[in-house]
Enzyme design. Structure first.
Site, PDB file in Angstrom:
ATOM      1  N   SER A 139       0.855  -1.185   0.000  1.00 37.52           N
ATOM      2  CA  SER A 139       0.000   0.000   0.000  1.00 37.52           C
ATOM      3  C   SER A 139       0.888   1.231   0.000  1.00 37.52           C
ATOM      4  O   SER A 139       2.048   1.173   0.452  1.00 37.52           O
ATOM      5  CB  SER A 139      -0.886   0.019   1.252  1.00 37.52           C
ATOM      6  OG  SER A 139      -1.549   1.263   1.406  1.00 37.52           O
ATOM      7  N   TYR A 152      -1.394   0.018  10.860  1.00 39.89           N
ATOM      8  CA  TYR A 152      -1.622  -0.434   9.482  1.00 39.89           C
ATOM      9  C   TYR A 152      -0.424  -0.093   8.605  1.00 39.89           C
ATOM     10  O   TYR A 152       0.077  -0.942   7.854  1.00 39.89           O
ATOM     11  CB  TYR A 152      -2.891   0.191   8.914  1.00 39.89           C
ATOM     12  CG  TYR A 152      -3.123  -0.167   7.456  1.00 39.89           C
ATOM     13  CD1 TYR A 152      -3.495  -1.456   7.105  1.00 39.89           C
ATOM     14  CD2 TYR A 152      -2.959   0.783   6.452  1.00 39.89           C
ATOM     15  CE1 TYR A 152      -3.690  -1.801   5.778  1.00 39.89           C
ATOM     16  CE2 TYR A 152      -3.152   0.451   5.125  1.00 39.89           C
ATOM     17  CZ  TYR A 152      -3.520  -0.840   4.787  1.00 39.89           C
ATOM     18  OH  TYR A 152      -3.707  -1.181   3.457  1.00 39.89           O
TER      19      TYR A 152
END
Length: 228
Positions: A139, A152
């Site tokens: 990501s 995250y």
């Protein structure tokens, strides 16, 4: 005949979003598909839409026994694993001061340990054949951090680090490694809207297909895909 006819791909997190789009585009190129996710109904629905050779295996990537069974089922059905797309991921509340330790555990178990379990299950066969391709979906949160993304982002930094290290480990073995870092994608787990038009899951799927269809002497190590 597609570019991947006769090849077999495992795609995790394949019941929706990026994973489903990756599966569909790999199938369009002729690949045999092994789809993995936790939700049976949605996973079966994706498998039904795909034409060609496909099986669906309910899998919790946070459980090593499930991940090992996934690889075993792929081998039993198709004889080998050519591509492993580590796409499954958890996006949960991750501010450190909130102390949501259950969320942290789930993200670490799925986003880091699940990736490692997947690689571990497929890599021996790839090394034995001197051929194969690991694709890890990270990501842009693994490149940048904001005040609400601590844990995250840490897991996605870890995926990038694993990808970079593994590429060096596997140099000259014939096994390739690609890390793909999507920006905002229009999926069920997407973050709040920004002033940019989000990417479609198919945009990330195209990046996967690009990487795995290169000549066998070309290793595309890192792709970052952002909205304009």
């Amino acid at each position: 005949m597609g570019k991947l006819t006769g090849k077999t791909a495992i795609v995790t997190g394949a019941s929706s979003g990026i994973g489903a789009a990756v599966a569909e585009q790999l199938a369009d190129e002729g690949a045999n598909l092994v789809l993995a996710a936790r939700g049976k109904d949605r996973l079966d629905a994706v498998a039904t839409k795909i034409s060609g050779n496909v099986i669906a295996v309910v899998t919790d990537m946070a459980k090593k026994s499930d991940v090992d069974k996934l690889a075993s089922e792929a081998m039993k059905e198709f004889g080998q694993i050519d591509f492993y797309v580590n796409n499954a991921g958890a996006v949960l509340g991750s501010r450190i001061q909130d102390g949501q330790t259950d969320n942290w555990d789930q993200m670490i178990d799925t986003n880091i340990k699940g990736v490692l379990y997947g690689i571990n299950s497929a890599l021996p066969g790839m090394l034995e054949r001197s051929s194969g391709h690991i694709v890890n979906i990270a990501s842009v949160s693994g490149h940048e951090v904001n005040k609400v993304s601590a844990v995250y982002s840490a897991t996605k930094f870890a995926v990038r680090a694993l990808s970079m290290s593994l590429e060096k480990e596997l140099a000259r073995t014939g096994v390739r490694v690609t890390n793909i870092s999507p920006g905002q994608v229009d999926t069920a787990i997407a973050s709040k809207p920004s002033d940019r038009k989000p990417l479609a899951p198919s945009d990330i799927a195209k990046a996967v297909v690009y990487a795995v269809t290169q000549p066998d002497y070309v290793n595309v190590n890192e792709i970052t895909v952002r909205p304009v």
